[in-house]
Write a protein that holds these residues in place. Structure first.
Motif, PDB file in Angstrom:
ATOM      1  N   UNK A 143       0.857  -1.189   0.000  1.00  0.00           N
ATOM      2  CA  UNK A 143       0.000   0.000   0.000  1.00  0.00           C
ATOM      3  C   UNK A 143       0.890   1.234   0.000  1.00  0.00           C
ATOM      4  N   UNK A 144       0.721   2.051  -1.008  1.00  0.00           N
ATOM      5  CA  UNK A 144       1.442   3.318  -1.067  1.00  0.00           C
ATOM      6  C   UNK A 144       0.633   4.383  -0.332  1.00  0.00           C
ATOM      7  N   UNK A 145       1.309   5.213   0.443  1.00  0.00           N
ATOM      8  CA  UNK A 145       0.659   6.264   1.220  1.00  0.00           C
ATOM      9  C   UNK A 145       1.245   7.615   0.810  1.00  0.00           C
ATOM     10  N   UNK A 146       0.386   8.518   0.392  1.00  0.00           N
ATOM     11  CA  UNK A 146       0.877   9.859   0.087  1.00  0.00           C
ATOM     12  C   UNK A 146       1.486  10.492   1.333  1.00  0.00           C
ATOM     13  N   UNK A 147       2.605  11.189   1.142  1.00  0.00           N
ATOM     14  CA  UNK A 147       3.235  11.876   2.269  1.00  0.00           C
ATOM     15  C   UNK A 147       2.273  12.925   2.822  1.00  0.00           C
ATOM     16  N   UNK A 148       2.094  12.905   4.138  1.00  0.00           N
ATOM     17  CA  UNK A 148       1.120  13.788   4.770  1.00  0.00           C
ATOM     18  C   UNK A 148       1.812  14.857   5.622  1.00  0.00           C
ATOM     19  N   UNK A 149       1.126  15.974   5.870  1.00  0.00           N
ATOM     20  CA  UNK A 149       1.710  17.058   6.671  1.00  0.00           C
ATOM     21  C   UNK A 149       1.665  16.750   8.164  1.00  0.00           C
TER      22      UNK A 149
ATOM     23  N   UNK B  19      -9.210   3.019   4.077  1.00  0.00           N
ATOM     24  CA  UNK B  19      -8.581   4.209   3.506  1.00  0.00           C
ATOM     25  C   UNK B  19      -7.921   3.972   2.156  1.00  0.00           C
ATOM     26  N   UNK B  20      -7.593   2.730   1.832  1.00  0.00           N
ATOM     27  CA  UNK B  20      -6.873   2.446   0.589  1.00  0.00           C
ATOM     28  C   UNK B  20      -7.830   2.113  -0.557  1.00  0.00           C
ATOM     29  N   UNK B  21      -7.640   2.797  -1.679  1.00  0.00           N
ATOM     30  CA  UNK B  21      -8.213   2.323  -2.932  1.00  0.00           C
ATOM     31  C   UNK B  21      -7.340   1.161  -3.391  1.00  0.00           C
ATOM     32  N   UNK B  22      -7.968   0.093  -3.918  1.00  0.00           N
ATOM     33  CA  UNK B  22      -7.185  -1.091  -4.271  1.00  0.00           C
ATOM     34  C   UNK B  22      -7.425  -1.503  -5.723  1.00  0.00           C
ATOM     35  N   UNK B  23      -6.379  -2.085  -6.291  1.00  0.00           N
ATOM     36  CA  UNK B  23      -6.417  -2.578  -7.656  1.00  0.00           C
ATOM     37  C   UNK B  23      -5.905  -4.010  -7.698  1.00  0.00           C
ATOM     38  N   UNK B  24      -6.531  -4.856  -8.516  1.00  0.00           N
ATOM     39  CA  UNK B  24      -5.984  -6.171  -8.814  1.00  0.00           C
ATOM     40  C   UNK B  24      -4.769  -6.002  -9.716  1.00  0.00           C
TER      41      UNK B  24
ATOM     42  N   UNK C 158      -6.951  12.558  -2.705  1.00  0.00           N
ATOM     43  CA  UNK C 158      -8.240  11.890  -2.834  1.00  0.00           C
ATOM     44  C   UNK C 158      -8.772  11.554  -1.439  1.00  0.00           C
ATOM     45  N   UNK C 159      -9.081  12.559  -0.641  1.00  0.00           N
ATOM     46  CA  UNK C 159      -9.485  12.297   0.751  1.00  0.00           C
ATOM     47  C   UNK C 159     -10.728  11.421   0.827  1.00  0.00           C
ATOM     48  N   UNK C 160     -10.784  10.620   1.895  1.00  0.00           N
ATOM     49  CA  UNK C 160     -11.855   9.635   2.062  1.00  0.00           C
ATOM     50  C   UNK C 160     -12.620   9.887   3.357  1.00  0.00           C
ATOM     51  N   UNK C 161     -12.688  11.151   3.760  1.00  0.00           N
ATOM     52  CA  UNK C 161     -13.253  11.509   5.065  1.00  0.00           C
ATOM     53  C   UNK C 161     -14.706  11.109   5.215  1.00  0.00           C
ATOM     54  N   UNK C 162     -15.469  11.109   4.121  1.00  0.00           N
ATOM     55  CA  UNK C 162     -16.907  10.819   4.222  1.00  0.00           C
ATOM     56  C   UNK C 162     -17.180   9.404   4.726  1.00  0.00           C
ATOM     57  N   UNK C 163     -16.204   8.500   4.535  1.00  0.00           N
ATOM     58  CA  UNK C 163     -16.393   7.116   4.970  1.00  0.00           C
ATOM     59  C   UNK C 163     -15.565   6.780   6.204  1.00  0.00           C
TER      60      UNK C 163
END
Length: 329
Positions: A186-192, A232-237, A253-258
């Motif tokens: 899982x790649x994670x965007x660098x966060x502040x 939190x992760x979008x996933x791809x096969x 691509x924030x996922x706060x709503x979920x």
């Protein structure tokens, strides 16, 4: 139940066990380290287990992730896991770690009731690892990953942060390696959330950059939204499966709503979001003799005030004063 005004319900608890770490990752803290929390301010093992128990029996928490700092530095970790595993209903329990101590602890953690681990590894190149973390421990992380897999702490997930000038070209190599070893990458965007407050949006390696790089070597088929749920992760096969790769795009691509998470810091503060400016003190209530129902109510009120989103897209966004190591990932 930990409900907020936007209809979200928190069922996932992140528990930071310590702010200390044995690495000095460039995106987290300075080379000289930080001023660590004093021992008296940290929650005791008993206090952690009691709060997790309140969360499970009174507030609907079904999943706990132990974090840090580096949670393997917590002396009582195995005992905490074992005691939390005895709670009813039975929790799903995981651990986020840099992997350095897993070779010696993986079997004991599995026996205590831990289900799986997330291990941070940003590069396959020992020289880059040493530059990024300021420590020469690359081989220890690889050994820890193998120990986790051998102990049955599966699926073993690997978290990678790509940074310009360091490892931004490694996405395809990391994925090929993960597929070979049956790890879920899982790649994670660098966060502040760095202690130095040096993060800048400009020039960061985005989810779009990562996917573009991966597609130079792999065919990626997106999972549908139902499979993702609140993760939190979008996933791809990858190449049709069965292996998958995820991208956690907290910035672009924030996922706060979920979001279904609530967070407990190592010094007993409730945080509604990684990027929150406010905290709610549970340690004080614990140590003043408050009963479980009062502590549960404080927690419910704190989560009711959770904001709609992280605020990263707001021009007035302010980075939290406390860095990732103190908040818990």
């Amino acid at each position: 139940m930990l409900r907020d005004t936007y209809g979200r319900v928190a069922t996932d608890l992140r528990v930071s066990l310590t702010d200390r770490c044995n690495l000095r990752c460039a995106y987290c803290m300075p080379e000289e380290g930080l001023q660590w929390l004093g021992k008296s301010t940290l929650l005791t093992d008993d206090e952690i287990v009691r709060l997790v128990g309140i969360a499970v029996t009174r507030l609907g928490i079904t999943e706990v992730r132990f974090t840090g700092g580096e949670p393997l530095l917590r002396p009582g970790l195995v005992g905490i896991v074992e005691r939390c595993a005895a709670l009813a209903p039975r929790l799903e329990m995981s651990l986020t770690t840099n992997g350095i101590g897993l070779r010696r602890t993986a079997t004991a953690l599995k026996a205590a009731g831990l289900d799986r681990v997330n291990v941070s590894l940003d590069t396959l190149r020992p020289d880059v690892f040493k530059t990024l973390t300021r420590r020469d421990r690359h081989h220890d992380v690889l050994d820890g990953l193998q120990a986790a897999r051998d102990a049955g702490l599966t699926p073993v997930k690997v978290n990678s942060v790509l940074m310009p000038g360091f490892n931004e070209d490694e996405a395809p190599d990391l994925l090929a390696w993960a597929v070979e070893h049956d790890y879920e990458l899982r790649f994670i965007e660098q966060m502040p959330l760095d202690a130095q407050h040096g993060w800048k949006r400009e020039g960061m390696v985005t989810a779009g950059d990562i996917l573009q790089s991966l597609r130079t070597r792999f065919a990626l088929t997106p999972e549908d939204d139902d499979a993702r749920g609140s993760a939190p992760a979008e996933r791809w096969l990858v190449d049709g499966g069965p292996h998958r790769v995820g991208v956690i795009a907290s910035v672009t691509r924030p996922f706060c709503r979920a979001c279904d998470r609530t967070r407990l810091t190592a010094d007993g503060q409730i945080r509604t979001c990684l990027f929150a400016q406010e905290e709610t003190d549970l340690r004080g209530a614990l140590r003043s003799g408050a009963p479980d129902e009062e502590i549960a109510k404080i927690w419910e009120v704190a989560m009711w005030g959770k904001k709609a989103g992280s605020g990263l897209d707001d021009p007035s966004f302010l980075q939290p004063d406390r860095p990732m190591s103190a908040i818990g990932g």
